[in-house]
Design an enzyme around this catalytic site. Structure first.
Site, short mmCIF file in Angstrom:
data_model
loop_
_atom_site.label_atom_id
_atom_site.label_comp_id
_atom_site.label_asym_id
_atom_site.label_seq_id
_atom_site.Cartn_x
_atom_site.Cartn_y
_atom_site.Cartn_z
CD GLU B 284 -3.07 0.38 1.98
OE1 GLU B 284 -4.07 -0.45 1.85
OE2 GLU B 284 -3.44 1.15 3.14
CD GLU B 287 -2.22 0.32 -4.00
OE1 GLU B 287 -3.07 0.61 -4.90
OE2 GLU B 287 -2.42 -0.34 -3.21
CB CYS B 305 -7.06 -3.37 5.25
SG CYS B 305 -7.03 -1.91 6.02
CB SER B 325 -5.40 0.57 -1.43
OG SER B 325 -4.35 -0.34 -1.21
CE LYS B 364 -10.76 -8.01 8.01
NZ LYS B 364 -9.77 -7.49 6.76
CD GLU B 367 -11.12 -9.36 3.30
OE1 GLU B 367 -11.13 -9.82 4.23
OE2 GLU B 367 -10.42 -8.35 2.69
CD GLU B 373 -9.62 -9.95 -8.19
OE1 GLU B 373 -10.33 -9.39 -7.23
OE2 GLU B 373 -9.81 -10.25 -9.32
CB CYS B 517 -10.18 -4.11 13.87
SG CYS B 517 -9.88 -3.78 12.20
#
Ligand SMILES: Cc1cc2nc3c(=O)[nH]c(=O)nc-3n(C[C@H](O)[C@H](O)[C@H](O)COP(=O)(O)O)c2cc1C
Ligand code: SF4
Ligand code: SF4
Ligand code: SF4
Ligand code: SF4
Ligand code: SF4
Ligand code: SF4
Ligand code: SF4
Ligand code: FES
Ligand code: FES
Ligand code: FES
Lengths: 167, 589, 641
Positions: B284, B287, B305, B325, B364, B367, B373, B517
């Site tokens: 990141e 980037e 994230c 990102s 999550k 996710e 991907e 989180c």
């Protein structure tokens, strides 16, 4: 299967509806807190608020669907399913209740059952009990398709119902 | 200048209290050692005033105000407990019970349910009212959470959370009178709604009506299958919250005990998501440097994230997809390197490698299968996600005495982390970690020792803005947490773009949950601002205690690039560590 | 209708000329009247007039309140004499044009005697006698027989050409036996026997002597302040309102008084909110005026959801400009620039008339910028309810206007501090605002003369149920409940015995017969366990079961609960189940304890007035008619079932 023309007509209808929703929304746009007035306008036009229309409205007004559904399901005036062709509202307000509205309601339900038993279309007329339509002085009162009738007795009820449904 | 606080003085149960104006009776009583029972008020939320349990008597007033929703006023003389109030409160509980199934034994909240606890305290012993229970089957459409409508007591905490705190509007209150019920927006399956799976509703629900999708059994089964090679990763914020389930004060850092308990549960290798957080930063930050210093790609760069946030963006802010990102989240990065690099190194058949993640987060769980991907290893990179709460239950099921666990280390090479990785778990942490490494990438040197803690990006303000000096160049950053707060930030970006101006920020960090989180939807129940602060402090302490505090300094990271990935944003990195985003519909129906 | 903005002096010019007697016919066309067929009556009169050579103005007007007599038509002749006809139908309508307007005859069985009663014959010759047997068990044949007797006597004295005899629909007298009224003098005799008739005709009809022993004087107990214009003016015409002195109160406020003066005037009047709670109006305005704010709002609460109440509807339909004027005065006193009428969607005619009044006022410059040349600017809008009783509660009403579910919020903060869009907002009931306009016109001191104790002025009641003449009445507060029920409305229907009256609708309680002498004030009703409420007054007779009545009202609140708070949402529901169980004869004595527990819980822990007051009908019937509950219990619980 729908024919192409039927499909085209349907799409036209949908497009027309979408336009109308946009118009109604725009008409009220300058007004804060217009959701209920807009839903009234849609109810007046369609008799209910179809899901697609609620969606369109949500986008047009920037009001989340959650809010629109919260509002529709809260207020008795709005509904999510189409109305039947006729509606009888029987007043079950205090005055009407004391003067026998209960019996009227039963009578109407019976009459409608009878009609359906003898071939009338199912669900042609829906019955609602409402709480006071403001004619307590003339209790018991009923509203049949926007026409209010006061001091209704069982006999008159039957007659009024028959006449209106036959129309 | 701090404005002078006006104080009010009043009496609660005969004791004089003095509190700042605007303090609720509830809070004022608490400060003087009196707990007034509550069911709908959550310390994190505005009062919904729905339950009525917290009514109190005020001398000279006929009506009994709700302590949660009424500010203490000067001169009030309040009684919080007496026989009448107790009777009224018990009747309220009886009423609620009459619409609630008594299913505690099979309920996800058994043992830590607010309703159950109050029932116990008030000793409602006779069931004199006939039951009237909602006959709507549970909604299991979402991988993240399960809604059991029958158990909902209509406190509206979840609705308030979803609408006001998260601005998602996936939940709503429908109908009225006894038919009032909470339902996903538009009365459809939750999975078809705009829900972003953050789980904040579950974290705030006082009952078992919304709970995480419990997958403990799946994990037991995976562990029990001798063919499997089970590994596990544990996320940054779990280490400072899990202890609350075992009687530790919030914020206690239990990293090494957690490693130990996970091994004893049967995992063959224990990894730390902090390692992949460092990896995320490498990608990141690279980037960011590409975009900021070399003008390749859209600015501001926005962190990605948090899967709840990416879902939100894909549904509501699609015009900003290019600003995202493309670096995967640490969970997914760890999954993919575990099933490729680690499997390869250890000679494990990746098909038999089961990777479990312990996360603070219900999103999550979603996710794991978010896009193709997430299968970059050729297999599902991470197989099962357990939340902190689930892990706690699993430990209890296992009979392992957590407090007796020794302190162990994680497995190399996916277990080593820096202070930058650990602070991922709090709002502002990703930004700080990225800036530490970004600074190095741009200037070729580390931030000086006394400037390594980038305090302007820290804190609990919903939106924080800062300007960071990188040797004369100013980097403008913004941090938002609590989904509703991000809209304000993005609006500024959009306004600037539309008027052709330079973007107001170069880098934005977004976390769906309040506090990041540490306040995740899968964390132990009962968060309040104080607990959040302690958890946050725990992570910052872990950072301070770390010898290495910048991701690029992590030797394991250097090694994995050397051995396997090549370089940040290189071909292999792109293939394994990056993802794409797509516009999604808010409503699938 | 005026199209150019009215200046202050042009407005004043309208107030003269109001006395001008000009023959016309007015049809009461409010919802009640229309439901009874007023539209057909109106059309039949128009048609008959147009087909004939009769020339007469035929207009719409609001309700006179005489619900029992709907449809009602009011005729005014050149001499300014007003005759009211009730129970009209299409045939009677034709006759009214062809025989009454053309020939001056009245309509048998339709004419309603004046409730004001004369004391002397004056100098005009008498033209008609109205007769009616006012006893509960009146016999039509007997009246016809008496009518014949009178006619014979008149013929005997050769008066039959000049004086006609009609059976009246109503004389405004009850239980006074045979009664008659002379027109135009309104000399009224009561308690007659057939033997009195020759004497009456000889001495009164022939020689214009007043027979003191038979005479009834005075008028009924009503005092029409709020209902002053209803049934008299055309609610759809601004000019019609202006001619009665309309907007004179506003004129006075804007041109002669500061906002503080206006609030002081309200304080002098002693006016308290008519929406139910009786909060002093001046104080509410003061509290809304005080907080710092860039904007303020006023709202007229026209949600009237009490089943059994139709006061506000009648006012909105019969005199919309008066309510608008009241709202404008409140806005001036408070410093508000925008007002909303929140009206039930069930009242389309009220909505239409208020909207028309707003449009007319705007066209006349009574709404807009710098009204009447002052620096007061104001506009008003209509917002519809959508079928939720709880939206009458202030915070729910505000939520509804903001486009949300009508769920109440905790108070404080009160709307006067944080209201519509978080701005200070004053909400007043329709009747309150209609009184405001009158108070500003005639003065607070004048208004304060009416009433008793802390309850000043008049109150409108909708009297319905088992009562002989259900109607809308307006009486000065302080008179006994009994007077309203018996003297104005004729007591129980068809001679049955009254068991109790219920005031305050679903938030109120029952008042048993032996407490009916209680004066009507906020305080005294509360002492009895009921409330003034918005003005529904339901009469119940011996045949009505109190358990059933409690069940009915509770059922209403259960349906209308917004569902937000547990005590009301579940408490009401479970309470209703228990009442149903008892009514079904399955009740146990413990159930009564559970009922009391739940009632107590709802009263103390419900969030808003709906839940807090919903147990009232149960508690008050349980208090006064416990026997009826006990009798319902199962036999082994000591009951009869
Ligand atoms: C459940 C509930 C329903 C109410 N309905 C009405 C109503 O229909 N009309 C009304 O004027 N006030 C109603 N009120 C009272 C209003 O909240 C408010 O007190 C009133 O409009 C204030 O006006 P006033 O001061 O002029 O009486 C209701 C209150 C409650 C709690
Ligand atoms: S939600 Fe709480 S009270 Fe209800 S069944 Fe579950 S544990 Fe028991
Ligand atoms: S608490 Fe009572 S009901 Fe629940 S398991 Fe224990 S004994 Fe059984
Ligand atoms: S998970 Fe988050 S987005 Fe989904 S319903 Fe719950 S609070 Fe709303
Ligand atoms: S689901 Fe939970 S938080 Fe939401 S309303 Fe129901 S009980 Fe409250
Ligand atoms: S902030 Fe963290 S816990 Fe919350 S949704 Fe995002 S990743 Fe999950
Ligand atoms: S209710 Fe009254 S005013 Fe209305 S039409 Fe009937 S008599 Fe006229
Ligand atoms: S008392 Fe009833 S109507 Fe009022 S807020 Fe509570 S549930 Fe809603
Ligand atoms: S009670 Fe039926 S109209 Fe009012
Ligand atoms: S309605 Fe008139 S007799 Fe039945
Ligand atoms: S905690 Fe205050 S009302 Fe529920």
């Amino acid at each position: 299967m729908r024919t192409d023309t039927e499909l085209d007509n349907l799409l036209d209808w949908v497009e027309g509806m979408r336009k109308r929703v946009r118009e109604i929304a725009q008409e009220w746009e300058s007004e804060e807190g217009n959701l209920i007035m807009i839903l009234h306008a849609i109810e007046n036009e369609l008799g209910y608020v179809p899901r697609g229309v609620a969606n369109e409205l949500s986008q047009e007004l920037g009001v989340p669907m959650a809010r629109i559904y919260e509002v529709i399901t809260f207020y008795h005036y709005f509904r999510l399913a189409p109305r039947s062709k006729h509606t009888v509202k029987v007043c079950m307000g205090t005055a009407c209740y004391l003067k026998g509205a209960n019996a009227l309601l039963e009578e109407i339900e019976q009459q409608l059952e009878l009609r359906e038993a003898t071939g009338a279309q199912k669900g042609e007329c829906s019955v609602e009990s409402v709480r006071c339509i403001g004619c307590c002085g003339m209790a018991p009162a009923i509203v049949l398709d926007d026409e209010t009738h006061g001091r209704v007795c069982l006999k008159a009820m039957k007659e009024i119902l028959k006449q209106q449904l036959e129309k | 200048m701090i404005a002078q606080e006006t104080m009010v003085t009043a009496k609660i149960n005969g004791i004089t209290v003095r509190v700042p104006e605007g303090t609720s009776i509830l809070a004022a009583a608490y400060q003087s050692g009196i707990r007034i029972p509550t069911l709908c008020k959550h310390p994190d939320l505005m009062p919904t005033a729905a339950c009525g349990l917290c009514i109190v008597k005020v001398a000279g007033e006929g009506k009994m105000p709700r302590a949660c929703a009424t500010d203490l006023r000067d001169g009030m003389d309040i009684i919080t407990h007496d026989s009448e109030l107790t009777r009224v409160r018990r009747t309220i509980l009886e009423l609620i019970l009459s619409t609630h199934p008594s299913d505690c034994l099979t309920c996800g909240r058994n043992g830590n349910c607010e309703l159950q606890t109050l029932m116990g305290e008030f000793g409602c012993r006779d069931d004199r009212l006939e039951k009237h229970i909602r006959d709507i089957p549970p909604d299991r459409s979402s991988h993240s959470i399960v809604i059991d409508f029958a158990k909902c007591i209509n406190c509206a905490r979840c609705v308030q959370t979803c609408q006001e705190v998260q601005n998602v509007w996936a939940l709503s209150m429908l109908n009225r009178s006894i038919d009032t019920r909470m339902a996903p927006a538009g009365d459809i399956a939750l999975a078809d709604s705009p829900c972003i799976k953050c789980g904040q509703c579950a974290a705030h629900c006082p009952t078992g009506a919304i709970v995480e999708n419990d997958q403990i059994t799946d994990v037991w089964e995976a562990l029990g299958n001798p063919d499997n090679y089970c590994t596990v990763q544990v996320a940054p914020s779990v280490r400072v919250a899990l202890g609350e389930e075992f009687g530790y004060p919030p914020g206690t850092n239990l990293t090494r005990k957690i490693y130990a308990v996970l091994r004893r549960l049967g995992f063959k290798a224990v990894f730390d998501t902090n390692f992949s957080a460092d990896l995320t930063i490498m990608e990141e930050a690279s980037e960011f440097v590409e975009r900021f210093a070399h003008g390749k790609g859209a600015l501001p760069l926005i962190t990605s994230c948090c899967p709840a946030w990416t879902d939100y963006m894909e549904k509501k802010h699609q015009d900003l997809i290019d600003n995202f990102s493309t670096a995967k989240s640490p969970q997914q990065m760890l999954g993919v390197v575990a099933k490729t690099y680690y499997s390869e190194k250890m000679g494990i058949d990746p098909a038999k490698h089961v990777q479990v993640s312990i996360m603070p987060c219900t999103a999550k769980k979603y996710e794991l299968e978010r896009t193709n991907e997430m299968f970059a290893s050729g297999y599902q990179d991470v197989d099962i996600t357990l939340t902190t709460r689930e892990l706690a239950r699993m430990i209890k099921q296992s009979g392992l005495l957590f407090s007796e666990m020794p302190e162990e280390e994680a497995d190399s090479v996916l277990g080593e982390y820096t202070g930058a990785g650990t602070i991922f778990g709090t709002t502002g942490g990703v930004m700080e970690a990225a800036l530490r490494t970004g600074y190095y990438f741009v200037t070729g040197e580390n931030l000086p020792e006394d400037a390594i803690e980038i305090t302007p990006v820290r804190g609990m303000e919903g939106v924080r803005e800062a300007e960071i000096d990188v040797k004369g160049t100013a980097i403008r950053v913004a941090i938002a947490h609590g989904m509703a707060n991000v809209d304000k930030v993005l609006e500024k970006v959009r306004d600037a773009r539309e008027s052709g101006q330079e973007p107001p920020y170069h880098f934005i960090e977004v976390m769906a949950c309040r506090g990041g989180c540490i306040g995740g939807g899968g964390q132990p129940y009962g968060v309040n601002p104080n607990i959040l602060r302690l958890r946050m402090e725990g992570l910052y302490q872990d950072d301070r205690d770390s010898a290495l505090r910048c991701s690029h300094e992590n030797p394991s990271i250097q090694k994995i690039y050397e051995d396997f990935l090549g370089e940040p944003l290189g071909e292999k990195s792109e293939q394994l560590l990056h993802t794409r985003y797509q516009a999604r519909k808010q409503y699938l129906r | 209708m005026s199209t150019t903005p009215l200046t202050a002096s042009a407005l004043a010019a309208h107030w003269d000329g109001s006395a001008d007697p000009h023959p016309d016919i007015r049809v009461c066309m409010d919802t009640g009247g229309i439901a009874a067929g007023a539209r057909d009556v109106y059309q039949a009169m128009l048609d008959t007039r147009d087909e004939s050579d009769v020339k007469i103005d035929i207009q719409r007007t609001g309700s006179l309140g005489l619900s029992y007599a709907d449809p009602v038509v009011i005729s005014r002749d050149t001499a300014g004499q007003t005759i009211i006809f009730g129970a009209m139908n299409v045939d009677a309508a034709r006759l009214l044009i062809e025989d009454h307007v053309r020939n001056g005859n009245l309509l048998e069985d339709h004419v309603i005697a004046s409730h004001e009663r004369g004391a002397d014959f004056g100098d005009k010759p008498q033209t008609a006698i109205l007769v009616k047997d006012t006893s509960a068990k009146a016999d039509k044949d007997r009246t016809a027989h008496v009518q014949k007797l009178i006619r014979e006597e008149l013929t005997f004295h050769e008066l039959h050409e000049r004086i006609k005899v009609y059976r009246a629909l109503d004389l405004g007298l009850y239980e006074k036996g045979l009664c008659l009224q002379f027109l135009p003098s309104r000399i009224t005799y009561a308690g007659l026997s057939e033997e009195d008739i020759p004497r009456i005709i000889e001495e009164s009809a022939r020689s214009s002597q007043v027979l003191k022993d038979l005479l009834v004087t005075g008028r009924d107990l009503q005092e029409r302040i709020v209902l002053r214009n209803s049934g008299h003016i055309d609610p759809e015409e601004l000019d019609s309102y202006l001619r009665t002195g309309g907007y004179r109160g506003l004129h006075r406020a804007l041109l002669e008084m500061s906002p503080e003066d206006v609030i002081q005037e309200m304080k002098t009047s002693g006016l308290r909110g008519r929406g139910g709670a009786g909060f002093p109006t001046w104080q509410k305005w003061q509290l809304t005026r005080e907080p710092e704010a860039d904007r303020r709002f006023v709202i007229c609460n026209g949600d009237e959801g009490d089943p059994g109440a139709f006061m506000d509807r009648s006012i909105l339909e019969g005199d919309p400009h008066a309510v608008l004027e009241g709202l404008m005065i409140s806005a001036y006193a408070i410093g508000a620039d925008t007002g909303f009428f929140y009206i039930r969607a069930e009242y389309p005619l009220a909505v239409e008339r208020i909207q028309r009044a707003i449009d007319q006022a705007r066209a006349a410059g009574l709404l807009g910028k710098n009204i009447l040349g002052s620096n007061f600017s104001f506009d008003a809008k209509v917002r519809l309810g959508a079928g939720a009783f709880v939206c009458g509660e202030e915070t729910a009403l505000i939520a509804s206007i903001e486009g949300k579910r009508g769920s109440p919020e905790p108070r404080p903060p009160y709307p006067s501090v944080k209201g519509l869009w978080d701005k200070p907002t004053s909400i007043n009931n329709v009747e309150t605002l209609a009184a405001v306009a009158a108070i500003m016109d005639r003065g607070g001191a004048w208004y304060g003369e009416f009433g008793s104790g802390k309850s000043r002025g008049t109150k409108v009641f909708a009297v319905t149920g088992k009562v002989r003449n259900p109607q809308l009445v307006e009486v000065p507060m302080g008179i006994p409940i009994r007077a309203v029920i018996e003297e104005i409305c004729g007591g129980a229907d068809s001679g049955a015995r009254i068991k109790a009256v219920q005031t305050g609708g679903p938030s109120g309680g029952v008042i048993p017969r032996d407490k009916m002498n209680t004066p009507i004030t906020y305080e005294s009703l509360q002492e009895l366990g009921s409330i003034m409420g918005s003005g529904g007054l339901l009469v119940m007779d011996e045949s009505d079961s109190m358990v059933n009545v409690a069940k009915f009202y509770l059922g209403f609140c259960v349906d209308e609960s917004c569902g937000k708070c547990a005590p009301c949402r579940i408490g009401g529901f479970q309470l209703l189940r228990l009442l149903e169980k008892i009514d079904d004869g399955k009740g146990k004595s413990e159930d009564l304890d559970t009922i009391r527990d739940i009632c107590h819980c709802m009263r103390t822990a419900s969030l808003c007035g709906l839940g807090q007051t919903a147990p009232n009908p149960v508690l008050s019937t349980l208090n006064y008619f416990k026997d009826e509950y006990l009798a319902c219990l199962t036999a082994d619980a000591g009951g009869k079932k």
